[in-house]
Design a protein around this motif. Sequence first.
Motif, PDB file in Angstrom:
ATOM      1  N   MET A   1     -24.034  -7.346   4.186  1.00 32.07           N
ATOM      2  CA  MET A   1     -23.386  -6.326   4.894  1.00 32.07           C
ATOM      3  C   MET A   1     -23.512  -4.936   4.145  1.00 32.07           C
ATOM      4  SD  MET A   1     -19.288  -6.561   5.990  1.00 32.07           S
ATOM      5  CE  MET A   1     -19.383  -7.965   7.339  1.00 32.07           C
ATOM      6  N   GLN A   2     -23.537  -3.796   4.938  1.00 27.06           N
ATOM      7  CA  GLN A   2     -23.687  -2.288   4.613  1.00 27.06           C
ATOM      8  C   GLN A   2     -22.754  -1.990   3.725  1.00 27.06           C
ATOM      9  OE1 GLN A   2     -24.010  -0.179   8.183  1.00 27.06           O
ATOM     10  NE2 GLN A   2     -26.286  -0.381   8.439  1.00 27.06           N
ATOM     11  N   PRO A   3     -22.873  -1.393   2.775  1.00 21.97           N
ATOM     12  CA  PRO A   3     -21.709  -0.665   2.027  1.00 21.97           C
ATOM     13  C   PRO A   3     -20.904   0.281   2.530  1.00 21.97           C
ATOM     14  CG  PRO A   3     -23.826  -0.523   0.914  1.00 21.97           C
ATOM     15  CD  PRO A   3     -24.196  -0.919   2.347  1.00 21.97           C
ATOM     16  N   LEU A   4     -21.380   1.100   3.623  1.00 12.27           N
ATOM     17  CA  LEU A   4     -20.585   1.769   4.318  1.00 12.27           C
ATOM     18  C   LEU A   4     -19.502   0.941   5.460  1.00 12.27           C
ATOM     19  CD1 LEU A   4     -20.090   4.705   5.012  1.00 12.27           C
ATOM     20  CD2 LEU A   4     -21.692   4.851   6.779  1.00 12.27           C
ATOM     21  N   LEU A   5     -20.076  -0.052   5.821  1.00 14.57           N
ATOM     22  CA  LEU A   5     -19.162  -0.836   6.535  1.00 14.57           C
ATOM     23  C   LEU A   5     -17.871  -1.421   5.700  1.00 14.57           C
ATOM     24  CD1 LEU A   5     -18.674  -2.437   9.315  1.00 14.57           C
ATOM     25  CD2 LEU A   5     -20.365  -4.089   8.544  1.00 14.57           C
ATOM     26  N   TRP A   6     -18.240  -1.738   4.443  1.00 12.04           N
ATOM     27  CA  TRP A   6     -17.314  -2.302   3.525  1.00 12.04           C
ATOM     28  C   TRP A   6     -16.154  -1.107   3.126  1.00 12.04           C
ATOM     29  CZ3 TRP A   6     -15.846  -6.837   2.057  1.00 12.04           C
ATOM     30  CH2 TRP A   6     -16.902  -7.881   2.214  1.00 12.04           C
ATOM     31  N   PHE A   7     -16.870  -0.027   2.858  1.00 10.65           N
ATOM     32  CA  PHE A   7     -16.018   1.458   2.681  1.00 10.65           C
ATOM     33  C   PHE A   7     -15.146   1.626   3.974  1.00 10.65           C
ATOM     34  CE2 PHE A   7     -15.369   5.794   3.000  1.00 10.65           C
ATOM     35  CZ  PHE A   7     -14.705   5.890   2.011  1.00 10.65           C
ATOM     36  N   SER A   8     -15.734   1.451   5.052  1.00  9.38           N
ATOM     37  CA  SER A   8     -14.784   1.669   6.292  1.00  9.38           C
ATOM     38  C   SER A   8     -13.721   0.877   6.420  1.00  9.38           C
ATOM     39  CB  SER A   8     -15.711   1.806   7.552  1.00  9.38           C
ATOM     40  OG  SER A   8     -16.337   0.607   7.892  1.00  9.38           O
ATOM     41  N   TRP A   9     -14.010  -0.568   6.235  1.00  7.41           N
ATOM     42  CA  TRP A   9     -13.056  -1.720   6.341  1.00  7.41           C
ATOM     43  C   TRP A   9     -11.990  -1.352   5.278  1.00  7.41           C
ATOM     44  CZ3 TRP A   9     -14.589  -7.257   7.312  1.00  7.41           C
ATOM     45  CH2 TRP A   9     -15.250  -7.521   8.579  1.00  7.41           C
ATOM     46  N   ILE A  10     -12.343  -0.989   3.951  1.00 11.28           N
ATOM     47  CA  ILE A  10     -11.525  -0.759   2.993  1.00 11.28           C
ATOM     48  C   ILE A  10     -10.450   0.373   3.128  1.00 11.28           C
ATOM     49  CG2 ILE A  10     -11.177   0.008   0.363  1.00 11.28           C
ATOM     50  CD1 ILE A  10     -13.667  -1.919   0.065  1.00 11.28           C
ATOM     51  N   LEU A  11     -11.189   1.631   3.688  1.00 12.51           N
ATOM     52  CA  LEU A  11     -10.411   2.604   3.930  1.00 12.51           C
ATOM     53  C   LEU A  11      -9.602   2.671   5.032  1.00 12.51           C
ATOM     54  CD1 LEU A  11     -10.146   5.989   3.504  1.00 12.51           C
ATOM     55  CD2 LEU A  11     -11.845   6.301   5.202  1.00 12.51           C
ATOM     56  N   GLY A  12      -9.975   1.605   6.157  1.00 14.23           N
ATOM     57  CA  GLY A  12      -9.023   1.291   7.287  1.00 14.23           C
ATOM     58  C   GLY A  12      -7.934   0.661   6.557  1.00 14.23           C
ATOM     59  N   GLY A  13      -7.866  -0.182   5.711  1.00 15.73           N
ATOM     60  CA  GLY A  13      -6.839  -1.030   5.348  1.00 15.73           C
ATOM     61  C   GLY A  13      -6.005   0.089   4.355  1.00 15.73           C
ATOM     62  N   VAL A  14      -6.323   0.627   3.476  1.00 16.68           N
ATOM     63  CA  VAL A  14      -5.679   1.640   2.829  1.00 16.68           C
ATOM     64  C   VAL A  14      -4.803   2.759   3.495  1.00 16.68           C
ATOM     65  CG1 VAL A  14      -5.794   3.543   1.164  1.00 16.68           C
ATOM     66  CG2 VAL A  14      -7.119   1.335   0.713  1.00 16.68           C
ATOM     67  N   LEU A  15      -5.536   3.113   4.540  1.00 12.77           N
ATOM     68  CA  LEU A  15      -4.989   4.089   5.427  1.00 12.77           C
ATOM     69  C   LEU A  15      -3.814   3.369   6.234  1.00 12.77           C
ATOM     70  CD1 LEU A  15      -7.598   6.203   6.932  1.00 12.77           C
ATOM     71  CD2 LEU A  15      -6.132   6.912   4.955  1.00 12.77           C
ATOM     72  N   ALA A  16      -3.857   2.128   6.654  1.00 12.10           N
ATOM     73  CA  ALA A  16      -3.066   1.288   7.363  1.00 12.10           C
ATOM     74  C   ALA A  16      -1.821   1.215   6.474  1.00 12.10           C
ATOM     75  CB  ALA A  16      -3.525   0.033   8.030  1.00 12.10           C
ATOM     76  N   GLY A  17      -2.075   0.396   5.251  1.00 14.13           N
ATOM     77  CA  GLY A  17      -1.155   0.265   4.229  1.00 14.13           C
ATOM     78  C   GLY A  17      -0.278   1.509   3.906  1.00 14.13           C
ATOM     79  N   MET A  18      -0.717   2.547   3.845  1.00 13.92           N
ATOM     80  CA  MET A  18      -0.079   4.043   3.444  1.00 13.92           C
ATOM     81  C   MET A  18       0.793   4.263   4.479  1.00 13.92           C
ATOM     82  SD  MET A  18      -0.382   4.771   0.350  1.00 13.92           S
ATOM     83  CE  MET A  18       0.387   6.350   0.257  1.00 13.92           C
ATOM     84  N   THR A  19       0.435   4.148   6.021  1.00 15.57           N
ATOM     85  CA  THR A  19       1.224   4.520   7.041  1.00 15.57           C
ATOM     86  C   THR A  19       2.235   3.178   6.910  1.00 15.57           C
ATOM     87  OG1 THR A  19      -0.972   5.107   8.359  1.00 15.57           O
ATOM     88  CG2 THR A  19       1.136   4.314   9.718  1.00 15.57           C
ATOM     89  N   LEU A  20       1.985   2.346   6.861  1.00  9.17           N
ATOM     90  CA  LEU A  20       3.271   1.261   6.815  1.00  9.17           C
ATOM     91  C   LEU A  20       4.253   1.452   5.815  1.00  9.17           C
ATOM     92  CD1 LEU A  20       4.417  -1.439   8.163  1.00  9.17           C
ATOM     93  CD2 LEU A  20       2.895  -2.586   6.404  1.00  9.17           C
ATOM     94  N   LEU A  21       3.813   1.809   4.311  1.00  5.42           N
ATOM     95  CA  LEU A  21       4.744   2.445   3.440  1.00  5.42           C
ATOM     96  C   LEU A  21       5.515   3.635   3.894  1.00  5.42           C
ATOM     97  CD1 LEU A  21       2.462   1.875   0.243  1.00  5.42           C
ATOM     98  CD2 LEU A  21       4.732   0.497   1.151  1.00  5.42           C
ATOM     99  N   PHE A  22       4.805   4.580   4.538  1.00  2.18           N
ATOM    100  CA  PHE A  22       5.578   5.836   5.029  1.00  2.18           C
ATOM    101  C   PHE A  22       6.697   5.446   6.239  1.00  2.18           C
ATOM    102  CE2 PHE A  22       2.056   8.352   3.172  1.00  2.18           C
ATOM    103  CZ  PHE A  22       2.812   8.959   2.149  1.00  2.18           C
TER     104      PHE A  22
END
Length: 97
Positions: A1-22
């Motif tokens: 799997m492409q590193p950029l795809l992994w990065f986008s999945w991780i970034l999406g998870g972090v942004l979703a988690g931060m949204t939930l915390l806020f």
Amino acid sequence: MQPLLWFSWILGGVLAGMTLLFIFRIVLTWYPQVDLQQGPYRAIALPTEPFLAPTRRLIPPLGGVDISPIIWVALISLLREILLGQQGLLTMVLRQG
């Protein structure tokens, strides 16, 4: 799997988690008696307070209502859409490659 795809999945998870915390922080503002330094509330306060404190200095509470978590939910949602949305920058790069 492409590193950029992994990065986008991780970034999406972090942004979703931060949204939930806020969002949890928004709900906790309805209960001023809650001590954010105690118990499970500390897990919500620790990652969000470094963002909220400077925002409160720029935009103080309006009529006693702290709007800084609302501002951060909006900013994170905008960032997520710009990077990972249907026409997002990372989405477009992944489609080309």
